[in-house]
Design an enzyme around this catalytic site. Sequence first.
Site, PDB file in Angstrom:
ATOM      1  CE  LYS A 131     -11.198   0.716  11.532  1.00  0.00           C
ATOM      2  NZ  LYS A 131     -10.585   1.461  10.465  1.00  0.00           N
TER       3      LYS A 131
ATOM      4  CG  ASN B 161      -0.175  -0.143   2.496  1.00  0.00           C
ATOM      5  OD1 ASN B 161       0.577   0.742   2.849  1.00  0.00           O
ATOM      6  ND2 ASN B 161      -0.340  -1.258   3.200  1.00  0.00           N
TER       7      ASN B 161
HETATM    8  N1  CTP Z   1      -3.842  -3.267  12.076  1.00  0.00           N
HETATM    9  C1  CTP Z   1      -3.076  -4.321  12.503  1.00  0.00           C
HETATM   10  N2  CTP Z   1      -3.084  -5.494  11.801  1.00  0.00           N
HETATM   11  C2  CTP Z   1      -3.858  -5.644  10.717  1.00  0.00           C
HETATM   12  C3  CTP Z   1      -4.627  -4.563  10.268  1.00  0.00           C
HETATM   13  C4  CTP Z   1      -4.604  -3.389  10.977  1.00  0.00           C
HETATM   14  O1  CTP Z   1      -2.369  -4.181  13.499  1.00  0.00           O
HETATM   15  N3  CTP Z   1      -3.840  -6.806  10.060  1.00  0.00           N
HETATM   16  C5  CTP Z   1      -3.847  -2.030  12.855  1.00  0.00           C
HETATM   17  C6  CTP Z   1      -3.237  -0.831  12.168  1.00  0.00           C
HETATM   18  O2  CTP Z   1      -1.849  -0.683  12.485  1.00  0.00           O
HETATM   19  C7  CTP Z   1      -4.059   0.320  12.728  1.00  0.00           C
HETATM   20  C8  CTP Z   1      -5.433  -0.299  12.910  1.00  0.00           C
HETATM   21  O3  CTP Z   1      -5.192  -1.683  13.072  1.00  0.00           O
HETATM   22  O4  CTP Z   1      -3.618   0.705  14.013  1.00  0.00           O
HETATM   23  C9  CTP Z   1      -6.301  -0.081  11.720  1.00  0.00           C
HETATM   24  O5  CTP Z   1      -7.424  -0.865  11.847  1.00  0.00           O
HETATM   25  P1  CTP Z   1      -8.196  -1.458  10.611  1.00  0.00           P
HETATM   26  O6  CTP Z   1      -9.436  -2.032  11.144  1.00  0.00           O
HETATM   27  O7  CTP Z   1      -7.348  -2.343   9.785  1.00  0.00           O
HETATM   28  O8  CTP Z   1      -8.440  -0.178   9.814  1.00  0.00           O
HETATM   29  P2  CTP Z   1      -8.398   0.017   8.299  1.00  0.00           P
HETATM   30  O9  CTP Z   1      -7.083  -0.464   7.725  1.00  0.00           O
HETATM   31  O10 CTP Z   1      -8.729   1.412   8.103  1.00  0.00           O
HETATM   32  O11 CTP Z   1      -9.466  -1.042   7.831  1.00  0.00           O
HETATM   33  P3  CTP Z   1     -10.980  -0.993   7.419  1.00  0.00           P
HETATM   34  O12 CTP Z   1     -10.931  -1.331   6.016  1.00  0.00           O
HETATM   35  O13 CTP Z   1     -11.598  -2.045   8.282  1.00  0.00           O
HETATM   36  O14 CTP Z   1     -11.490   0.385   7.745  1.00  0.00           O
END
Ligand code: CTP
Length: 402
Positions: free
Chosen positions: A336, A209
Site C-alpha cells: 500500500k 462500516n
Molecule cells: N483511504 C482513502 N480513501 C479511500 C479508501 C481508503 O483515503 N477511498 C485511506 C484510508 O484512510 C487509509 C488507507 O487509505 O489510510 C487504507 O487503504 P486501503 O487500500 O483502502 O486499505 P483497506 O481499506 O484496508 O483496503 P483493502 O481492502 O485494499 O485492503
Amino acid sequence: MQIILGITGGVAAYKSAELARLLVNQGHRVRCILTEAGARFITPLTLSSLTGEPCYGANPDQGEWRANPSIEHIELARWAELVAVVPATANILGKAANGLASDLLSTVLLATRAPVLWAPAMNTGMWEHPAVQANLARLRSFGHAVVEPGAGILACGEEGAGKLAEIAVIAEAIQIHAAPKLRSLAGRRVVITSGPTREDLDPVRLLTNRSTGSMGVELARAFRDAGASVQLVLGGDLPAPWGIETIRVRSAEQMLAACQACWADADGLVAAAAVADQRPEQTAAEKAKKGEGSETLVLVRTPDILATLAAARRPDQWVIGFAAESEHHLEHAAAKLKKKGLDAVLVNDVQAGRAFGPQANTLTPITPQGAHHPLGPLPKDQLARAVVQWWDQRLEAMDSGR
Ligand code: CTP
C-alpha cells in the site's frame, strides 16, 4: 503544570471543585483564587482540601482580605504557568478586558505573563450582550483562549446559551498548555481524516462500516497538543474535539472535497478514516420498496482520498496512511505504501474486531525503510501520542538528512 484556577460568582462555581480535583489527579498543582462573590457559592475549605494548596482571596467569614506580607498578587502571577477562570462572570471579563484590577484575581490576571483561559457562564441575555461579546473579542486579541459556554436550561430558568462548558472540555483545553510542543510539528498545518463514511442507498438505508473514528480524533488531539494546527475531516457521530477546526462529512466524495479544499495550505496528511470503498450506483430519492426474491445492488468505487492527495502533493508535504489488515499485515501494508506513494503506513491488526472501539490497540509503522518497532498496545489516546512522537522524531531525522 502550575495552574491558578480563578473562581468568580456564578452558580456554576460548584463545578470548579470537580475541575480542581480532575486537574490535581492529572498531576497538576492547582491554587484557587476565589473572588468575594465566588466565595458565596463555594468555600475555600472545599478547594484547599481538594487541591492540597491554600485557597486565595477574600476571607468569606470576615469579609476581609488575608494578610498580605509578600505582595501576593505578584507572587501568584509569577507562580502560574496557566491562569484559568472557571466560571467567569460578565464582571471579571469586563474588568480583565479593560485592565481593571480591584481584587486579587483581577490583579493576578493583569500581572501574569502566563497564558489565560476563560470559561464563561451567565444568563443568555448577558452572554449575548454586545458589551460582553466586545470584551471577549478584546481578551482574544490579547491571545487569551475562551471555552465557549453551551446551550441548555440555565439556573435562572431561561433556556439558551450561557451554560458553563462541560468540565471535561475545559480540562481538555487546559491540557493543551501542559503538553510539550514538538519541534517538527509546532505551527504546522495537518489535515486528518477520521471516522466512517456513509453512502446512502435511500433516505433511510446506507452502507457504512464499524469504525467509530476515535483513533483519528485522538490523533487530532495529539497533533494539536504537540502544537500543530489541525483540520479534522470527520465522518460519523463523535463530537468535535475542542480547539480543532472540524469539517463534518458524510460520504467519501464529501470527504475528498473537504480535504482538497485544505490540502494546498497543509504540511501533512494523516488518513485515518475508514472510507467506504464502494457506494451504490444509484441513491433513491424515496425509500426503496422491497421486491420479491433476491435483488441486485450495483456498487461503484468511491475516490481514494489518500491516493488522490498523495498524487497531488508537493515535495515538502508528507502523507501518512493507515492499513487495516486481518492477515499478512506487513506485506500488504508495504504494498500500500508503495502503490499510493506514502511516507508511512500505520498497520492495524483487525482480526476478530481488534482496533475497533475503546480497547487498547497496537500500530506498526511501515516506511520506505521497512517495518519499525510496533507502538502499543496502548489505549487510543496514549497510542495517538506515541504515533505523534514517533513521527516528530522521523521528521527531525528526515530534516537533518536533507
Ligand atoms: N483511504 C482513502 N480513501 C479511500 C479508501 C481508503 O483515503 N477511498 C485511506 C484510508 O484512510 C487509509 C488507507 O487509505 O489510510 C487504507 O487503504 P486501503 O487500500 O483502502 O486499505 P483497506 O481499506 O484496508 O483496503 P483493502 O481492502 O485494499 O485492503
